[in-house]
Write an enzyme that holds these catalytic residues in place. Structure first.
Site, PDB file in Angstrom:
ATOM      1  N   THR A   1       0.854  -4.478   4.101  1.00 29.64           N
ATOM      2  CA  THR A   1       0.522  -5.195   5.420  1.00 29.64           C
ATOM      3  C   THR A   1      -0.257  -6.768   5.613  1.00 29.64           C
ATOM      4  O   THR A   1      -0.388  -7.380   7.012  1.00 29.64           O
ATOM      5  CB  THR A   1      -0.728  -4.005   5.977  1.00 29.64           C
ATOM      6  OG1 THR A   1      -1.991  -4.044   5.343  1.00 29.64           O
ATOM      7  CG2 THR A   1      -0.145  -2.507   6.112  1.00 29.64           C
ATOM      8  N   ASP A   2      -0.922  -7.182   4.297  1.00 28.09           N
ATOM      9  CA  ASP A   2      -1.276  -8.363   4.570  1.00 28.09           C
ATOM     10  C   ASP A   2      -0.384  -9.248   4.769  1.00 28.09           C
ATOM     11  O   ASP A   2      -1.441 -10.310   6.157  1.00 28.09           O
ATOM     12  CB  ASP A   2      -2.797  -8.312   3.121  1.00 28.09           C
ATOM     13  CG  ASP A   2      -4.131  -7.230   3.187  1.00 28.09           C
ATOM     14  OD1 ASP A   2      -4.070  -6.605   4.221  1.00 28.09           O
ATOM     15  OD2 ASP A   2      -4.011  -6.692   1.987  1.00 28.09           O
TER      16      ASP A   2
ATOM     17  N   SER B   1       0.845  -7.305  -1.177  1.00 25.10           N
ATOM     18  CA  SER B   1       1.760  -8.178  -0.251  1.00 25.10           C
ATOM     19  C   SER B   1       0.733  -9.434  -0.145  1.00 25.10           C
ATOM     20  O   SER B   1       1.219 -10.985   0.447  1.00 25.10           O
ATOM     21  CB  SER B   1       1.464  -7.956   1.021  1.00 25.10           C
ATOM     22  OG  SER B   1       0.760  -7.717   1.715  1.00 25.10           O
TER      23      SER B   1
ATOM     24  N   THR C   1       0.510  -1.914  -0.188  1.00 25.66           N
ATOM     25  CA  THR C   1       0.010  -0.191   0.287  1.00 25.66           C
ATOM     26  C   THR C   1       0.905   1.444  -0.020  1.00 25.66           C
ATOM     27  O   THR C   1       0.463   2.195  -1.103  1.00 25.66           O
ATOM     28  CB  THR C   1      -0.924   0.092   1.731  1.00 25.66           C
ATOM     29  OG1 THR C   1      -2.025  -1.398   1.503  1.00 25.66           O
ATOM     30  CG2 THR C   1      -1.959   1.193   0.807  1.00 25.66           C
TER      31      THR C   1
END
Length: 335
Positions: free
Chosen positions: A85-86, A54, A12
């Site tokens: 972040t995932d 990700s 992101t």
């Protein structure tokens, strides 16, 4: 100034808005241009390892990440990995096993909003991460997000969109970034071992999440196609009676061929303990199952990838090191 290597992988923080939604498009050079203050903190160098969402993170990229750190380890004082972040918690855990006893900090960070948006959290996360990577008392693999410094094996994404996305599970937060300062909650204990790199990962592993009514026949298929099954059970851990007959049959068949099963729990905090209830105790004793105890699922999976790559059929050696603490990953094991 300290020398820091910035390893960009996308996520992101590097995304731009498209007609089909956010997609990584910014280069590492474009990202750091949004934060000119970085030039006053460290001498930055950049490696654009990849530029992916990700969700598309793979063990192959982890190997490249580890190899990049190994190649540049003697040239820099610290490393900052920009990541989506995932799957960030998986990557921070994987790097904890691939790069052990690092006296130089390896910091994984990212953001919940792209860096080119006015309300982004990316600038502060990046600034905090570089500051932390420059501090002489920082070491080992950590995930840094929203000011919280979390041991690489203990991070879990708990919020889908909020800035306070990550929490430390079953272990204290190591430190807090506040107004450009590091407030450490864990006393500094310098690592004495020499750094170790372990880049051989075996990803023949899957997760079976039990639900009421899970069909036992799934076990045969999973054992045929994977060398390791992590079974997420309920509560402190156990096998439903409806699955036990097939479970015993499959375990007796596949354990002789070196297949591994690890019991974990779906409950985030406090961990598993199969000794407590009848549905878990007998099965664990009969098959000497590995148990994740207080480890996160992300750490359990990536530690098994590392150990399967290292031991290749040596189950006693794998079992012993599975219960050995690496970067604060397991504290409550009962062997």
């Amino acid at each position: 100034m300290k020398k820091v290597l910035l390893i960009a992988t996308g996520g992101t923080i590097a995304s731009k808005q498209t007609e089909e939604g956010l997609s990584p498009a910014l280069s590492a050079e474009e990202i750091i241009a949004f934060v000119p203050e970085l030039q006053k903190i460290a001498e930055l160098s950049i490696v654009q390892l990849c530029n992916v969402d990700s969700t598309n993170m793979q063990p192959k990229i982890w190997r490249e990440m580890g190899a990049c750190i190994q190649k540049n380890y003697d040239r820099y004082d610290g490393f900052v990995v920009l990541h989506g972040t995932d799957t960030m918690a998986y990557t921070s855990a994987a790097l904890s096993y691939m790069v052990q006893y690092s006296r130089k900090p390896i910091v994984i960070t990212g953001s919940q909003k792209p860096i080119n948006q006015d309300s982004t959290d990316a600038k502060m996360n990046l600034l905090d991460s570089v500051r932390y990577a420059c501090d002489p008392y920082s070491e080992n693999v950590v995930l840094l997000f929203n000011g919280n410094v979390i041991s690489g094996t203990r991070a879990k994404k708990m919020m889908a969109r909020s800035f306070h996305a990550f929490q430390s599970v079953n272990f204290p937060t190591l430190a807090r970034m506040q107004d450009g300062r590091i407030i450490r909650y864990i006393p500094y204990l310098p690592l004495r071992e020499a750094v170790e790199f372990h880049l051989d990962l075996d990803d023949s592993i899957c997760v079976l999440k039990l639900i009421p009514g899970t069909r036992a026949e799934m076990l045969s298929y999973l054992f045929e196609n994977y060398d390791c099954i992590v079974m997420e059970s309920f509560g402190v851990g156990g096998i439903p009676e409806s699955m036990q007959e097939v479970f015993y049959k499959e375990m007796e068949k596949w354990q002789k061929k070196g297949k591994i099963i690890v019991m974990a729990t779906q409950v985030v905090n406090e961990g598993s303990n199969m000794e407590i209830y009848q549905v878990g105790q007998k099965i664990k004793k009969d098959f000497q199952l590995l148990e994740a105890y207080d480890m996160t699922l992300e750490a359990t999976i990536t530690k098994l990838m590392y150990l399967m790559g290292k031991y290749k059929g040596d189950y006693p050696g794998l079992k012993k090191e599975f219960y050995t603490t690496i970067n604060n990953d397991i504290l409550c094991a009962v062997q």
